[in-house]
Design a protein around this motif. Structure first.
Motif, PDB file in Angstrom:
ATOM      1  N   UNK A   1       4.262  13.550   3.005  1.00  0.00           N
ATOM      2  CA  UNK A   1       4.237  12.133   2.632  1.00  0.00           C
ATOM      3  C   UNK A   1       5.648  11.556   2.686  1.00  0.00           C
ATOM      4  N   UNK A   2       6.612  12.301   2.158  1.00  0.00           N
ATOM      5  CA  UNK A   2       7.997  11.822   2.175  1.00  0.00           C
ATOM      6  C   UNK A   2       8.512  11.713   3.612  1.00  0.00           C
TER       7      UNK A   2
ATOM      8  N   UNK B   1       0.826  -1.215   0.000  1.00  0.00           N
ATOM      9  CA  UNK B   1       0.000   0.000   0.000  1.00  0.00           C
ATOM     10  C   UNK B   1       0.856   1.260   0.000  1.00  0.00           C
ATOM     11  N   UNK B   2       1.940   1.217   0.766  1.00  0.00           N
ATOM     12  CA  UNK B   2       2.829   2.382   0.806  1.00  0.00           C
ATOM     13  C   UNK B   2       3.428   2.627  -0.579  1.00  0.00           C
ATOM     14  N   UNK B   3       3.792   1.555  -1.265  1.00  0.00           N
ATOM     15  CA  UNK B   3       4.364   1.723  -2.604  1.00  0.00           C
ATOM     16  C   UNK B   3       3.346   2.345  -3.559  1.00  0.00           C
ATOM     17  N   UNK B   4       2.095   1.917  -3.447  1.00  0.00           N
ATOM     18  CA  UNK B   4       1.053   2.502  -4.306  1.00  0.00           C
ATOM     19  C   UNK B   4       0.879   3.988  -3.967  1.00  0.00           C
ATOM     20  N   UNK B   5       0.786   4.274  -2.669  1.00  0.00           N
ATOM     21  CA  UNK B   5       0.556   5.653  -2.231  1.00  0.00           C
ATOM     22  C   UNK B   5       1.709   6.559  -2.673  1.00  0.00           C
ATOM     23  N   UNK B   6       2.932   6.137  -2.375  1.00  0.00           N
ATOM     24  CA  UNK B   6       4.098   6.976  -2.704  1.00  0.00           C
ATOM     25  C   UNK B   6       4.209   7.136  -4.224  1.00  0.00           C
ATOM     26  N   UNK B   7       4.021   6.051  -4.953  1.00  0.00           N
ATOM     27  CA  UNK B   7       4.144   6.115  -6.407  1.00  0.00           C
ATOM     28  C   UNK B   7       3.123   7.048  -7.026  1.00  0.00           C
TER      29      UNK B   7
ATOM     30  N   UNK C   1      -4.004   8.087  -4.223  1.00  0.00           N
ATOM     31  CA  UNK C   1      -3.201   8.220  -2.995  1.00  0.00           C
ATOM     32  C   UNK C   1      -4.064   8.459  -1.775  1.00  0.00           C
ATOM     33  N   UNK C   2      -5.047   9.361  -1.917  1.00  0.00           N
ATOM     34  CA  UNK C   2      -5.924   9.688  -0.781  1.00  0.00           C
ATOM     35  C   UNK C   2      -6.771   8.467  -0.391  1.00  0.00           C
ATOM     36  N   UNK C   3      -7.213   7.709  -1.387  1.00  0.00           N
ATOM     37  CA  UNK C   3      -8.034   6.523  -1.088  1.00  0.00           C
ATOM     38  C   UNK C   3      -7.210   5.429  -0.419  1.00  0.00           C
ATOM     39  N   UNK C   4      -5.959   5.282  -0.845  1.00  0.00           N
ATOM     40  CA  UNK C   4      -5.127   4.200  -0.310  1.00  0.00           C
ATOM     41  C   UNK C   4      -4.463   4.563   1.017  1.00  0.00           C
ATOM     42  N   UNK C   5      -4.344   5.869   1.272  1.00  0.00           N
ATOM     43  CA  UNK C   5      -3.612   6.298   2.462  1.00  0.00           C
ATOM     44  C   UNK C   5      -4.194   5.761   3.780  1.00  0.00           C
ATOM     45  N   UNK C   6      -5.523   5.808   3.986  1.00  0.00           N
ATOM     46  CA  UNK C   6      -6.043   5.228   5.232  1.00  0.00           C
ATOM     47  C   UNK C   6      -5.696   3.745   5.379  1.00  0.00           C
ATOM     48  N   UNK C   7      -5.694   3.022   4.265  1.00  0.00           N
ATOM     49  CA  UNK C   7      -5.310   1.606   4.302  1.00  0.00           C
ATOM     50  C   UNK C   7      -3.853   1.447   4.697  1.00  0.00           C
TER      51      UNK C   7
END
Lengths: 366, 199
Positions: B136-137, B11-17, B62-68
């Protein structure tokens, strides 16, 4: 197009080469209880290590009574280190490679030089390449001849092959003698507390055996003048020693002298600090605080944007509105008739005078 | 059985990417309102439209995946925020990051693509995305510090003070949440009034 590809490739190659080369633990491994294999497995391989130029010596009494505390000092001189000058120092019972910690031979580390109870500690060498470490240890309960070794590992400069420097001291033999009857000493069950609690009077409890009186001297680390601590006897062999509390990382050294009648034994100098301020965060607090930050930031940003809209975006909005919805009606409102200039219209958007005839022709074209 | 740490990493990889892509595209979108002097780096209108859509899509993802990512990170963490300032700060910076990115998405949807034609608002949008990406970083950097003891932030000449934090009580946090909600609602209501005035 070709230039773009070359530039992109150059950027990618630069980024790849900007990553640091892989070295074992350039910032040190941290204090811990470790076998010599920690140094041996990584650095024992001749292709991965070089011999340290440091001169290692051990300073300890040659005769110690069993079960008593003593101080061991390891001195390292003329050592050439890497830029960060970190030197890892082992105190070992042998150099077998494993099961060679002092505790494997009956020694008990009461305090290391960094305030813990580890046989491996890391210290920073001085600019002239000297470093020392001391351990307060309790000798084995069985008498006999015991060995102690010191070993060091550190980086070197320059170090193009990323090698570690490794050095081992000569064997140091110590004779453990049977403890004389009624010898006043610290109790085997007593361990120096890591820190004193912030609350309270800063006193520590000391346990002794064969002791009818104790005296405690204390001083701040680095000071030479000794002060005498107040003592309260709690029971047989149990004493309460009042030492002043310290702030932050500051520590005080103290030395206990145990008495049995006229006979006295000076124990080694030990040090103690005061517990640092406790972090009072909670899991639910962190979640709620994070959520409050998110909402406050969201509200702050949209309010700033609202402000930007009202001060600078108004022309843009009215323009878009006219273009999008109002069409002809707004277009007619754009042109203003002025009594002083008949035949001319003021274009409020373009901000210029337009002949009325031209404007009406434009409208009919639309 | 796949552990929370694995889900967290994914999830972090998706969010950061997606947020990195969004930030880069957002910066490029400045060309809609400010012409850059270097002709070679000027994008066509079609490319800029695509970048705007990519920036919005990346930010929404990113916003949708961040809570996950926050939830799985919470489950996967070895310690708790009670005894670890870094972990506590990871929560706080996650909140800041989520707030900035949610505002970014809201503002872009609120004004539509025309937002980029206004110089002030487009600069504000870019600054917002840069602030959001910094947060985020920082969260990712704390993750690196916790797991590997180092992060890419170590090579920067400055260090965001991640080893210090401000702890406010849960009661005050709830009060702040309430104030935040009230201010958002009042801001959105007042916006209608101001637009009516403008019209």
């Amino acid at each position: 197009m070709k230039n773009k590809i070359i530039i992109t490739l150059l950027i990618i190659v630069t980024l790849l080469f900007s990553s640091t080369s892989i070295v074992a633990n350039p910032g040190g491994n941290g204090d811990d209880s470790r076998d010599f294999t920690c140094g041996g497995s990584c650095h024992g391989d001749p292709s991965l290590s070089v011999e340290s130029d440091g001169i290692i010596s051990i300073d300890v009494k040659e005769f110690i009574y069993s079960g008593t505390t003593t101080e061991i000092v390891v001195n390292i001189e003329q050592v050439s280190t890497s830029k960060d000058r970190i030197v890892g120092i082992f105190l070992l019972g042998s150099i077998n490679g494993n099961n060679d910690q002092p505790s494997d031979y009956g020694w008990e580390i009461i305090q290391d030089d960094n305030g813990g109870t580890s046989n491996y500690i890391e210290k920073r060498a001085s600019l002239n390449g000297s470093v020392y470490a001391s351990w307060i240890i309790r000798s084995p309960t069985n008498s006999g001849t015991y060995n102690l070794f010191a070993s060091i590992q550190h980086g070197i400069e320059p170090n193009p092959r990323s090698l570690a420097a490794l050095g081992v001291s000569e064997r140091h033999e110590i004779e453990i003698l049977p403890i004389p009857e009624n010898y006043p000493s610290l109790s085997e069950s007593w361990i120096i507390p890591d820190n004193r609690e912030r609350e309270g009077d800063g006193a520590i409890t000391v346990l002794t055996v064969n002791t009818d009186k104790i005296e405690v001297d204390w001083r701040l680390v680095g000071e030479s003048n000794n002060n005498v601590a107040e003592i309260q006897e709690l029971g047989i062999g149990e004493w309460r020693v009042f030492l002043p509390k310290t702030i932050g990382d500051a520590k005080i050294e103290f030395q206990i002298t145990t008495f049995n009648g006229n006979f006295s034994v000076e124990q080694p100098w030990m040090e103690i600090g005061t517990e640092s301020e406790r972090f009072e965060g909670s899991a639910i607090g962190a979640r709620l605080q994070a959520l409050s930050y998110a909402i406050i930031i969201f509200g702050f940003v949209i309010s700033i944007q609202n402000w930007l809209v009202t001060i600078d975006f108004s022309d843009y909005f009215s323009k878009v509105k006219r273009k999008g919805n109002s069409g002809q009606k707004n277009e007619s409102q754009r042109m203003i008739v002025h009594e002083k200039y008949p035949g001319w219209l003021w274009d409020s958007v373009e901000e210029k005078w337009v002949p009325e005839i031209v404007e009406s022709e434009n409208r009919s074209d639309d | 059985m796949v552990g929370a740490a694995t889900f967290h990493a994914a999830m972090v990889e998706i969010v950061i990417g997606s947020l990195t892509l969004s930030t880069i595209c957002t910066i490029c979108c400045i060309q809609n309102s400010i012409k850059i002097p270097l002709g070679k780096f000027q994008f066509s209108k079609k490319t800029l439209d695509a970048m705007d859509k990519a920036a919005l899509a990346g930010a929404i993802l990113g916003v949708l995946m961040m809570p996950g990512a926050i939830l799985t990170g919470d489950l996967a963490s070895m310690g708790t925020p009670e005894d670890n300032i870094l972990l506590y700060n990871k929560f706080l910076y996650s909140g800041l990051s989520l707030g900035f990115w949610a505002a970014y998405v809201f503002c872009r949807i609120r004004f539509g693509q025309e937002l980029w034609e206004n110089r002030v608002l487009s600069i504000f949008q870019i600054l917002m995305s840069l602030a959001a990406f910094t947060m985020t970083a920082s969260v990712a950097s704390i993750g690196g510090k916790l797991v590997r003891g180092e992060s890419l932030f170590d090579i920067l000449p400055f260090w965001i003070p991640l080893d210090q934090t401000i702890v406010i009580s849960p009661g005050i946090s709830m009060f702040l949440i309430l104030i935040g909600f009230v201010s958002i609602i009042s801001t959105l209501r007042s916006r209608k009034v101001s637009l009516l005035n403008i019209d």
